[in-house]
Design a protein around this motif. Structure first.
Motif, PDB file in Angstrom:
ATOM      1  N   UNK A  96       0.809  -1.224   0.000  1.00 35.13           N
ATOM      2  CA  UNK A  96       0.000   0.000   0.000  1.00 35.13           C
ATOM      3  C   UNK A  96       0.841   1.272   0.000  1.00 35.13           C
ATOM      4  N   UNK A  97       2.146   1.139   0.266  1.00 38.45           N
ATOM      5  CA  UNK A  97       3.000   2.326   0.382  1.00 38.45           C
ATOM      6  C   UNK A  97       3.581   2.655  -0.979  1.00 38.45           C
ATOM      7  N   UNK A  98       3.521   3.926  -1.421  1.00 44.65           N
ATOM      8  CA  UNK A  98       4.038   4.305  -2.734  1.00 44.65           C
ATOM      9  C   UNK A  98       5.543   4.059  -2.817  1.00 44.65           C
ATOM     10  N   UNK A  99       6.049   3.767  -4.020  1.00 45.05           N
ATOM     11  CA  UNK A  99       7.507   3.594  -4.178  1.00 45.05           C
ATOM     12  C   UNK A  99       8.253   4.879  -3.807  1.00 45.05           C
ATOM     13  N   UNK A 100       9.413   4.712  -3.212  1.00 44.13           N
ATOM     14  CA  UNK A 100      10.226   5.856  -2.822  1.00 44.13           C
ATOM     15  C   UNK A 100       9.759   6.578  -1.580  1.00 44.13           C
ATOM     16  N   UNK A 101       8.831   5.991  -0.845  1.00 45.70           N
ATOM     17  CA  UNK A 101       8.283   6.666   0.333  1.00 45.70           C
ATOM     18  C   UNK A 101       9.298   6.676   1.472  1.00 45.70           C
ATOM     19  N   UNK A 102       9.149   7.657   2.341  1.00 47.84           N
ATOM     20  CA  UNK A 102       9.944   7.763   3.562  1.00 47.84           C
ATOM     21  C   UNK A 102       8.991   7.811   4.754  1.00 47.84           C
ATOM     22  N   UNK A 103       9.551   7.612   5.936  1.00 45.89           N
ATOM     23  CA  UNK A 103       8.718   7.485   7.135  1.00 45.89           C
ATOM     24  C   UNK A 103       8.828   8.725   8.012  1.00 45.89           C
ATOM     25  N   UNK A 104       7.731   9.018   8.679  1.00 43.28           N
ATOM     26  CA  UNK A 104       7.664  10.043   9.712  1.00 43.28           C
ATOM     27  C   UNK A 104       7.176   9.373  10.985  1.00 43.28           C
ATOM     28  N   UNK A 105       8.032   9.312  11.991  1.00 47.85           N
ATOM     29  CA  UNK A 105       7.713   8.600  13.230  1.00 47.85           C
ATOM     30  C   UNK A 105       7.359   9.584  14.329  1.00 47.85           C
ATOM     31  N   UNK A 106       6.228   9.361  14.962  1.00 41.37           N
ATOM     32  CA  UNK A 106       5.760  10.211  16.059  1.00 41.37           C
ATOM     33  C   UNK A 106       5.759   9.362  17.319  1.00 41.37           C
ATOM     34  N   UNK A 107       6.539   9.793  18.306  1.00 35.07           N
ATOM     35  CA  UNK A 107       6.665   9.074  19.576  1.00 35.07           C
ATOM     36  C   UNK A 107       6.144   9.962  20.693  1.00 35.07           C
TER      37      UNK A 107
END
Length: 609
Positions: A184-195
């Protein structure tokens, strides 16, 4: 900086048994998905509904918390060290709590798909083991044929490692990525992590927004094997007034917004992020309470509306900013602080820039709005000229006094106004000038030179030096004068005034001393006797001559009280009262505009004036 599609994941710090761990509670690709109550499955994607208070709280955290852009780090531990060092340096975190916060940040990250697998494994351990063996063999054969996977070499390598169950991420060899969700994640995607989380060893809330210089795989931080680019950390004491869960949702929703997504990638300072949040708030639609059911999730639209309307007014904000050095050089050239490369080139350029506005500078000064200003400036400039003129008269033996300072201020001010096109500028003496003139006068008196002649030579050399500096455009070096230089000069002037004020009080105390022994009987018997060289009439009454006049008549002082000091306590004590009273009144008046003595309207008006 090139932007990428973002996958956002929010985790909350929870206690499992006696251990703390990060638990995944929500995720975003474009719309929000939450872990349903009971923690068994994901909800359907839906439009995030946020409280306005959480957005304002988030803006306050970005404004006052740590913001680190383009951090260079290759692991979660390095990110934690950099963030905590920044907090300690800013005074937001005590050094004694640093290791506790780091330990909390590096706790295990438990994702929703792992928790489900963990529950199933606890029910059927034998069947699970056999199924893992069969899946590992089949995955190894079909790893290169799955068209839904990201085709980058790093992703394929991680996929193989995950299939064999040997992917060591952030020190946790039991972490298994949710490879199925990668479809489901687009190619080349990056992550944003919220803690976000609550800990009992903190007394105040800590927040940090981090953007890594390059996307980096952070082990078990994310449920899918995509590199992390952004991190938002929010930790605080329990039972605080803020809802950390809602603030975390607000941050993740912002990161999934198309406009703020671009701002976050291209921001160069904290103000850019704040501008992006303000733009988001301007576009937000508020649903009033009591007129809708927050428990009902809003379905995603069939077609996502275009954001071109929001982009148009913000094109200047999100586009790449010009290079700072080029912008600084352009400003220097416009302000005349760039060298022309020819003799008197800077002066010629100044005259060309002033020519279109020269006549209007004088004509506009006659406008009714400016009359009060230049009348005020006249008296504001006249008072220091007269004040320093009196001080110069004492320092230079009356060679340069108030009248000379007034004439020089008039001539210099008029000349400067005519040649610079600034008729409201009047030049006068300052503290450093007073010190310089005092030193020059003392030097001339010691070596026996005429002060005014030597002062004329100094002025002539200053003129030659200034003309030489103008010819070679030396004023261009003014752009290298920083605030540090200005503050040093202002500090010098302040110390000069403080020193002179204290020196005058001490000189008054020496001239009119204070009697510290009032019970002592003082002998003031002193009279003047004629000497052989005195040129006065024979019938001159020497007994009536005072001590000061006795020396003028070439007389001789006699008596035991000629050296006794004359104590005048009222003068020195009154000087002390005036000295301290002036200082106290100045401090009070400085803060008077912020006081509650008058209404706010009066205080505001006085501060503007």
């Amino acid at each position: 900086m090139e932007s990428h599609p973002l996958f956002s994941e929010m985790e909350e710090l929870v206690k499992e048994g006696d251990e703390l761990e990060w638990k995944e509670t929500a995720r975003w690709i474009k719309f929000e998905e939450d872990v349903e109550e009971g923690g068994n499955r994901w909800s359907k994607p839906h439009v995030a509904t946020l409280s306005l208070h959480s957005l304002f709280e988030l803006r306050s955290l970005i404004l006052n918390g740590s913001v680190i852009l383009d951090m260079e780090a290759s692991s979660l531990e390095q990110v934690a060290d950099n963030v905590l060092d920044n907090m300690v340096a800013d005074g937001a975190l005590g050094y004694d709590s640093r290791e506790k916060v780091k330990d909390a940040l590096l706790r295990r990250h438990r994702h929703q798909h792992e928790r489900r697998n963990h529950n199933n494994m606890s029910r059927l351990p034998l069947i699970r083991s056999l199924a893992d063996i069969g899946r590992n063999h089949s995955s190894c054969k079909s790893a290169g044929n799955d068209e839904g996977m990201v085709k980058s070499p790093s992703s394929l390598s991680m996929q193989r490692n995950h299939s064999s169950g040997d992917l060591p991420m952030n020190g946790d060899i039991n972490h298994k990525s949710n490879v199925h969700f990668m479809r489901k994640i687009p190619p080349g995607a990056e992550a944003s992590n919220i803690l976000v989380g609550e800990v009992d060893f903190l007394e105040k809330t800590l927040s940090a927004f981090v953007r890594l210089k390059t996307g980096t795989l952070m082990g078990d931080l994310t449920e899918v094997p995509v590199p992390t680019r952004f991190m938002f950390v929010l930790l605080g004491p329990p039972n605080s007034n803020s809802s950390f869960h809602e603030i975390g949702r607000a941050m993740a929703t912002l990161m999934s917004d198309e406009i703020f997504h671009e701002v976050a990638y291209r921001a160069k300072k904290r103000d850019h992020l704040l501008a992006g949040i303000d733009e988001f708030l301007d576009a937000v639609t508020v649903l009033p309470p009591g007129e809708w059911d927050p428990a009902i999730r809003i379905e995603p639209p069939a077609a996502i509306p275009s954001q071109d309307v929001r982009k148009r007014p913000n094109d200047n904000n999100i586009k790449e900013e010009p290079d700072e050095e080029e912008e600084e050089q352009r400003q220097r050239e416009e302000s005349g602080l760039a060298r022309s490369g020819r003799l008197f080139g800077g002066l010629i350029n100044d005259l060309k820039r002033k020519k279109p506005w020269y006549w209007s500078d004088f004509k506009d000064a006659l406008a009714i709005q400016c009359v009060a200003s230049w009348i005020f400036l006249y008296f504001a400039c006249l008072s220091p000229i007269i004040t320093f003129g009196g001080l110069l008269g004492e320092a230079t033996g009356k060679n340069m006094a108030a009248m000379e300072s007034l004439i020089s201020g008039f001539v210099c001010g008029m000349g400067y106004g005519f040649f610079s096109g600034q008729p409201l500028t009047i030049l006068g003496s300052t503290g450093p000038v007073l010190v310089f003139e005092t030193i020059v006068f003392e030097f001339c008196r010691q070596v026996g030179w005429n002060y005014m002649s030597f002062r004329f030579c100094i002025g002539t050399w200053i003129t030659i030096i200034l003309v030489t500096l103008v010819a070679i455009d030396a004023s261009a070096f003014v752009c290298y004068i920083t605030r540090f230089t200005e503050e040093n000069f202002a500090t010098l002037i302040a110390f000069i005034f403080i020193y002179k004020a204290v020196e005058n009080v001490i000189s008054i105390g020496k001239k009119y001393p204070l009697n510290t022994h009032p019970d002592e009987v003082l002998n003031y018997e002193c009279y003047c006797l004629p000497s052989n060289y005195s040129r006065v009439p024979e019938r001159f009454n020497w007994t009536l001559v005072e001590k000061e006049s006795c020396q003028l008549y070439n007389g001789t002082l006699a008596g035991g009280g000629c050296d006794t000091k004359v104590y005048v306590p009222d003068v020195f004590l009154m000087s002390i009262i005036l000295f301290l009273g002036t200082f106290v009144i100045s401090v009070i008046l400085k803060d008077f505009k912020n006081s509650l003595f008058f209404p706010a309207k009066v205080n505001t008006k006085s501060s503007i004036e």
